[in-house]
Design a protein around this motif. Structure first.
Motif, short mmCIF file in Angstrom:
data_model
loop_
_atom_site.label_atom_id
_atom_site.label_comp_id
_atom_site.label_asym_id
_atom_site.label_seq_id
_atom_site.Cartn_x
_atom_site.Cartn_y
_atom_site.Cartn_z
N ARG A 1 21.29 60.45 77.57
CA ARG A 1 20.05 59.80 77.17
C ARG A 1 20.17 58.32 77.49
O ARG A 1 20.81 57.57 76.76
CB ARG A 1 19.78 60.01 75.68
N TYR A 2 19.56 57.93 78.58
CA TYR A 2 19.61 56.54 79.06
C TYR A 2 18.31 55.84 78.69
O TYR A 2 17.23 56.44 78.73
CB TYR A 2 19.83 56.52 80.57
N HIS A 3 18.43 54.57 78.31
CA HIS A 3 17.28 53.90 77.72
C HIS A 3 16.83 52.65 78.48
O HIS A 3 15.68 52.27 78.38
CB HIS A 3 17.60 53.49 76.27
N GLN A 4 17.69 52.02 79.22
CA GLN A 4 17.34 50.74 79.84
C GLN A 4 18.28 50.51 81.01
O GLN A 4 19.44 50.94 80.99
CB GLN A 4 17.48 49.60 78.81
N ILE A 5 17.79 49.82 82.06
CA ILE A 5 18.62 49.55 83.22
C ILE A 5 18.22 48.21 83.81
O ILE A 5 17.03 47.86 83.83
CB ILE A 5 18.50 50.69 84.26
N ALA A 6 19.21 47.43 84.24
CA ALA A 6 18.98 46.14 84.88
C ALA A 6 20.19 45.81 85.72
O ALA A 6 21.29 46.35 85.49
CB ALA A 6 18.72 45.03 83.84
N ALA A 7 20.04 44.92 86.71
CA ALA A 7 21.11 44.74 87.68
C ALA A 7 21.31 43.28 88.05
O ALA A 7 20.37 42.48 88.11
CB ALA A 7 20.81 45.54 88.94
N THR A 8 22.59 42.95 88.31
CA THR A 8 22.96 41.74 89.03
C THR A 8 23.35 42.17 90.44
O THR A 8 23.24 43.34 90.80
CB THR A 8 24.14 41.02 88.35
N SER A 9 23.83 41.25 91.25
CA SER A 9 24.25 41.60 92.60
C SER A 9 25.47 42.51 92.60
O SER A 9 25.65 43.32 93.51
CB SER A 9 24.57 40.33 93.41
N ALA A 10 26.32 42.39 91.57
CA ALA A 10 27.58 43.12 91.55
C ALA A 10 27.60 44.30 90.59
O ALA A 10 28.43 45.19 90.75
CB ALA A 10 28.73 42.18 91.18
N ARG A 11 26.70 44.32 89.59
CA ARG A 11 26.78 45.33 88.55
C ARG A 11 25.40 45.84 88.18
O ARG A 11 24.41 45.11 88.28
CB ARG A 11 27.44 44.77 87.29
N VAL A 12 25.36 47.09 87.74
CA VAL A 12 24.14 47.69 87.22
C VAL A 12 24.39 48.05 85.76
O VAL A 12 25.21 48.91 85.46
CB VAL A 12 23.74 48.94 88.02
N PHE A 13 23.72 47.38 84.84
CA PHE A 13 23.89 47.60 83.41
C PHE A 13 22.89 48.66 82.93
O PHE A 13 21.74 48.71 83.38
CB PHE A 13 23.65 46.30 82.63
N TYR A 14 23.34 49.49 81.99
CA TYR A 14 22.45 50.47 81.39
C TYR A 14 22.97 50.85 80.02
O TYR A 14 24.16 50.71 79.72
CB TYR A 14 22.31 51.72 82.27
N THR A 15 22.07 51.32 79.16
CA THR A 15 22.46 51.80 77.84
C THR A 15 22.33 53.32 77.82
O THR A 15 21.41 53.90 78.42
CB THR A 15 21.58 51.20 76.73
N VAL A 16 23.26 53.96 77.12
CA VAL A 16 23.26 55.42 77.00
C VAL A 16 23.65 55.78 75.58
O VAL A 16 24.48 55.11 74.96
CB VAL A 16 24.23 56.05 78.04
N SER A 17 23.04 56.82 75.02
CA SER A 17 23.35 57.25 73.66
C SER A 17 23.49 58.76 73.61
O SER A 17 23.00 59.48 74.49
CB SER A 17 22.25 56.80 72.68
N ALA A 18 24.15 59.25 72.58
CA ALA A 18 24.29 60.68 72.36
C ALA A 18 23.07 61.20 71.62
O ALA A 18 22.41 60.47 70.88
CB ALA A 18 25.56 60.96 71.55
N PRO A 19 22.72 62.48 71.80
CA PRO A 19 21.60 63.05 71.05
C PRO A 19 21.84 62.94 69.54
O PRO A 19 22.96 63.12 69.07
CB PRO A 19 21.58 64.52 71.49
N SER A 20 20.81 62.60 68.80
CA SER A 20 20.93 62.44 67.35
C SER A 20 20.22 63.58 66.63
O SER A 20 19.32 64.23 67.19
CB SER A 20 20.34 61.09 66.91
N GLY A 21 20.60 63.81 65.38
CA GLY A 21 19.99 64.87 64.59
C GLY A 21 18.58 64.55 64.16
O GLY A 21 18.18 63.38 64.08
N ALA A 22 17.81 65.58 63.83
CA ALA A 22 16.42 65.41 63.44
C ALA A 22 16.26 64.90 62.02
O ALA A 22 15.17 64.49 61.63
CB ALA A 22 15.66 66.73 63.60
N LEU A 23 17.34 64.90 61.22
CA LEU A 23 17.24 64.48 59.82
C LEU A 23 17.54 62.99 59.62
O LEU A 23 17.60 62.53 58.49
CB LEU A 23 18.20 65.30 58.97
N GLY A 24 17.73 62.26 60.73
CA GLY A 24 18.00 60.84 60.60
C GLY A 24 16.76 60.06 60.25
O GLY A 24 15.66 60.60 60.10
N ASP A 25 16.91 58.74 60.10
CA ASP A 25 15.80 57.86 59.76
C ASP A 25 14.94 57.66 61.01
O ASP A 25 15.36 57.05 61.98
CB ASP A 25 16.33 56.51 59.25
N ASP A 26 13.73 58.16 60.98
CA ASP A 26 12.86 58.07 62.16
C ASP A 26 12.43 56.65 62.47
O ASP A 26 11.94 56.37 63.57
CB ASP A 26 11.62 58.95 61.96
#
Length: 229
Positions: A166-191
């Motif tokens: 589950r990837y949420h955001q992506i942005a890049a410099t000339s040398a690197r590509v940054f991104y955020t990734v998270s694990a699936p969460s349960g349905a009983l968490g705080d929405d």
């Protein structure tokens, strides 16, 4: 529309355009002509475009690589990941950054391998490769107009060689590509709480993914690509 991003020269505006309630297509607007062109074919959900500052690639996140997971109770298949960062080469002469450039054997083979982080050398090397090896200086960057080969561009989409998630955001410099990734969460968490993810980056010079920071909700690169909030 959502996920708008400008090219470094300010000529092109990329964004994600929903085609159905479940699918979205990456589009680019040419501000010189006023014409809008599709980048992806609209058969998947493609979001969050981001331009390479050197004008080689357009990065985005896509739901297009599915590996169903069996549940432990009902033994039904579910698709709770399915995303990977992708890129499309903006010109036909730009090669995939995931394939090593062939080079002749030399006496230094084995001596120049870097198993550590190599942060300083990587940043320098990535910027040099971005300009010289990949042809970024002649087409991209602040001082040059970015030209995009639109013919057949959807066929030039390449997925990053990283696990689906589950990837949420992506942005890049000339040398690197940054991104955020998270694990699936349960349905009983705080929405009301957003999913905090792990901030990682893909090194274009090392051709590997590296950990950067944990518990990141969002990030923003500075205009010059030298700072990150």
């Amino acid at each position: 529309i959502q996920g708008m991003a400008w090219s470094a020269d300010g000529r092109w505006l990329a964004y994600s355009l929903p085609t159905t309630s479940h699918l979205a297509q990456i589009m680019v607007l040419d501000t010189r002509s006023g014409e809008v062109h599709p980048v992806t074919d609209g058969e998947f959900k493609d979001t969050d475009p981001a331009f390479d500052p050197d004008g080689r690639f357009l990065y985005f996140i896509s739901y297009r690589h599915f590996d169903p997971v069996y549940g432990n109770l009902f033994f039904e298949l579910s698709l709770n990941r399915g995303q990977r960062p992708c890129l499309v080469t903006l010109r036909e002469d730009v090669e995939s950054p995931f394939i090593a450039t062939p080079r002749p054997l030399s006496e230094r083979d084995g001596d120049d391998e870097d198993d550590g982080d190599g942060e300083a050398d990587e940043e320098k090397g990535g910027e040099e490769k971005g300009g010289e090896e990949k042809g970024g200086e002649d087409k991209g960057g602040e001082g040059d107009a970015l030209e995009i080969d639109l013919a057949g561009i959807a066929a030039r989409v390449i997925a990053f060689p990283v696990p689906e998630g589950r990837y949420h955001q992506i942005a890049a410099t000339s040398a690197r590509v940054f991104y955020t990734v998270s694990a699936p969460s349960g349905a009983l968490g705080d929405d009301d709480d957003e999913e905090a993810g792990t901030l990682r980056y893909w090194s274009l010079s090392k051709r590997k993914s590296k950990h950067f920071h944990d518990d990141v909700l969002a990030f923003e690169l500075g205009a010059g690509g030298k700072t990150l909030a």
